[in-house]
Design a protein around this motif. Structure first.
Motif, short mmCIF file in Angstrom:
data_model
loop_
_atom_site.label_atom_id
_atom_site.label_comp_id
_atom_site.label_asym_id
_atom_site.label_seq_id
_atom_site.Cartn_x
_atom_site.Cartn_y
_atom_site.Cartn_z
N ASP A 290 32.98 47.45 38.27
CA ASP A 290 33.76 47.05 37.10
C ASP A 290 35.21 46.72 37.47
N VAL A 291 35.79 45.84 36.65
CA VAL A 291 37.13 45.31 36.94
C VAL A 291 38.22 46.35 36.69
N LEU A 292 39.09 46.50 37.68
CA LEU A 292 40.35 47.21 37.53
C LEU A 292 41.47 46.17 37.57
N PRO A 293 42.67 46.48 37.07
CA PRO A 293 43.77 45.52 37.17
C PRO A 293 43.99 45.03 38.60
N ALA A 294 43.81 45.91 39.58
CA ALA A 294 44.02 45.52 40.98
C ALA A 294 43.01 44.45 41.43
N ASP A 295 41.82 44.43 40.82
CA ASP A 295 40.82 43.42 41.17
C ASP A 295 41.25 42.03 40.73
N PHE A 296 41.97 41.97 39.62
CA PHE A 296 42.52 40.70 39.14
C PHE A 296 43.52 40.16 40.16
N ALA A 297 44.40 41.04 40.63
CA ALA A 297 45.39 40.63 41.64
C ALA A 297 44.71 40.22 42.94
N ALA A 298 43.67 40.96 43.34
CA ALA A 298 42.96 40.64 44.58
C ALA A 298 42.30 39.27 44.50
N PHE A 339 44.19 28.71 41.04
CA PHE A 339 45.28 29.68 41.18
C PHE A 339 46.47 29.27 40.33
N GLN A 340 46.85 28.00 40.40
CA GLN A 340 48.00 27.52 39.63
C GLN A 340 47.75 27.65 38.13
N VAL A 352 46.29 37.69 29.28
CA VAL A 352 46.89 39.03 29.27
C VAL A 352 45.88 40.05 29.74
N LEU A 353 46.32 41.02 30.54
CA LEU A 353 45.48 42.15 30.96
C LEU A 353 45.89 43.37 30.15
#
Length: 475
Positions: A290-298, A339-340, A352-353
């Motif tokens: 499951d997604v954590l905020p850090a997974d979004f950044a990764a 990415f852009q 938004v997260l």
């Protein structure tokens, strides 16, 4: 528990339920993988104090695996300072002396991951460590063919949406919405908690346009036409001109599924079907992938430097003597476009997260209006709440033994009609519970190959081959 639906819950003691092999086979594998990951990280640690603390965490995970395999009683969670501990322990007390292999499936599986979390949150040096992060990023790297295919498709489609000077084509718009939602739906096929032994080739077969086309006939309930009509009406409503039209997505898996969630989110924003998309990740490592905020950044970091991500040989590549294929300039440009796009939406507040521990609670979403009223009231201000994946579906309908012909609007109880919430479930079936089927459909599917036949088990609903897309209008 007092707010849950009345039918009995699925139990780890029932040999006809997927809960049975889950508790006896899948959970020990999941814990073993966590032990291996933690041990590997601890062994590479050069801080003596941190290493010693890591060894203690590994020992606790080993003890947890022993308790599961030997059917020990569940014990109260240790207090790690978070308020959800009290809710877990109160429910555990109400359930009585339950053991791992004779317990309600939903509660016990949630307890498993919350218990694993306490070993890390109670530490000094490992509080934010995600024991599943390696698996998540490895699976996303293995999804490369589908990632590249969708990046090319997305860039073309979004460019067309923005540059089109032709008269609107309602049918084309509807079909595009349907395709984007179906891409998002089948992204759930790579659930790490279920597919614990996937090979690189298996992952590739599960993804891509050809696989999606073959799977269209496997959507047993498909309410996408109603969902599109609902969002289109909001877009064209003069009373909402200039006002926020928000879509919330309660996320499921990281990696490729988060990638397709972002494709859907970017499409909704670009097509004007939403002005804001709020993504709801988990706050703790949960159900493996499951997604954590850090997974979004990764994920964004991988898209920002795709050559560094996809072309650099991993440890596994080195062991197998495999050299990753180079990306073309076109592929790099297409990933750079994503990415852009997504970075801009995020920077401008349109993407938004919003993590919240309500999504890692012990029970069903029937409890939300009573136990998380502020969350429900906030969700009501949006046009649509999309619940992704199997676990969110199980929580929506309570993971109880509904007759499969029970209407979805009934099975989600207080979140159904009259709640003010417009709910969409995008779910590939990986557990017993299913609702909204036509009479006779469950019986027909049981007779298909591997469907369960007369065993009493609804095995057709365990594999992720079949899906349901269910909508409930809140008004």
């Amino acid at each position: 528990m007092q707010f849950d639906p009345k039918p009995p819950p699925y139990s780890t003691a029932d040999p006809t339920s997927f809960a049975y092999p889950t508790a006896r086979e899948r959970w020990p594998i999941i814990i073993t993988q966590a032990i291996d990951d933690a041990y590997r990280t601890v062994a590479a640690c050069d801080d003596a104090e941190k290493q010693e603390e890591g060894k203690k965490i590994v020992a606790e995970l080993v003890q947890l695996k022993y308790e599961v395999q030997h059917d020990r009683a569940l014990t109260p969670l240790r207090d790690d300072g978070y308020p959800d501990v009290a809710g877990y322990n109160k429910e555990l007390e109400q359930l009585g002396s339950i053991t791992w292999l004779k317990a309600p499936w939903l509660f016990t599986e949630c307890y498993l991951f919350r218990r694993m979390s306490t070993s890390f949150t109670l530490s000094t040096h490992w509080k934010s460590y995600d024991v599943f992060a390696r698996q998540k990023i490895k699976t996303f790297r293995s999804s490369r063919p589908a990632v590249l295919e969708l990046a090319a498709r997305y860039k073309d489609l979004i460019s067309q949406v923005r540059s089109s000077t032709n008269a609107p084509d309602p049918e084309a718009d509807r079909l595009l919405f349907t395709e984007m939602c179906e891409v998002c739906l089948w992204g759930n096929a790579t659930d790490l908690s279920l597919l614990t032994s996937l090979t690189y080739e298996d992952i590739q077969r599960l993804q891509g346009s050809e696989a999606r086309r073959k799977a269209e006939n496997n959507i047993l309930v498909n309410d996408l036409p109603q969902v599109y009509a609902h969002l289109l009406a909001a877009k064209n409503d003069p009373a909402k001109g200039g006002k926020e039209r928000r879509v919330d997505i309660v996320l499921d898996n990281a990696g490729f599924e988060l990638y397709v969630d972002l494709i859907l989110a970017g499409y909704l924003l670009s097509a004007g079907l939403a002005t804001t998309v709020v993504l709801h990740p988990k706050s703790i490592p949960w159900f493996v992938s499951d997604v954590l905020p850090a997974d979004f950044a990764a994920l964004l970091n991988a898209l920002a430097n795709p050559r560094g991500f996809y072309e650099q040989a991993t440890e596994e590549d080195v062991l197998q003597g495999r050299t990753p294929e180079k990306l073309s300039d076109k592929e790099v440009a297409e990933l750079g476009f994503l990415f852009q796009e997504w970075s801009r939406f995020h920077a401008e507040g349109q993407l938004v997260l919003r993590p919240n521990r309500v999504w890692t609670g012990p029970g069903s979403y029937w409890r939300l209006p009573a136990e998380a009223k502020d969350v429900v009231e906030d969700l009501k201000t949006g046009e649509l709440v999309v619940f992704k994946g199997d676990l969110n579906y199980r929580k929506l309908v309570g993971d109880v033994t509904w007759d499969p012909t029970t209407p979805f609007t009934e099975a989600i109880g207080p979140l159904g009609p009259g709640s003010g919430l417009n709910v969409l479930a995008l779910r590939t079936c990986k557990a017993d519970v299913v609702v909204g089927l036509k009479p006779g459909e469950d019986e027909r599917l049981r007779q298909t190959e591997g469907g369960g036949d007369d065993s009493g088990a609804r095995k057709w609903a365990w594999s992720g081959k079949w899906a349901v897309v269910s909508f409930s209008k809140g008004s």
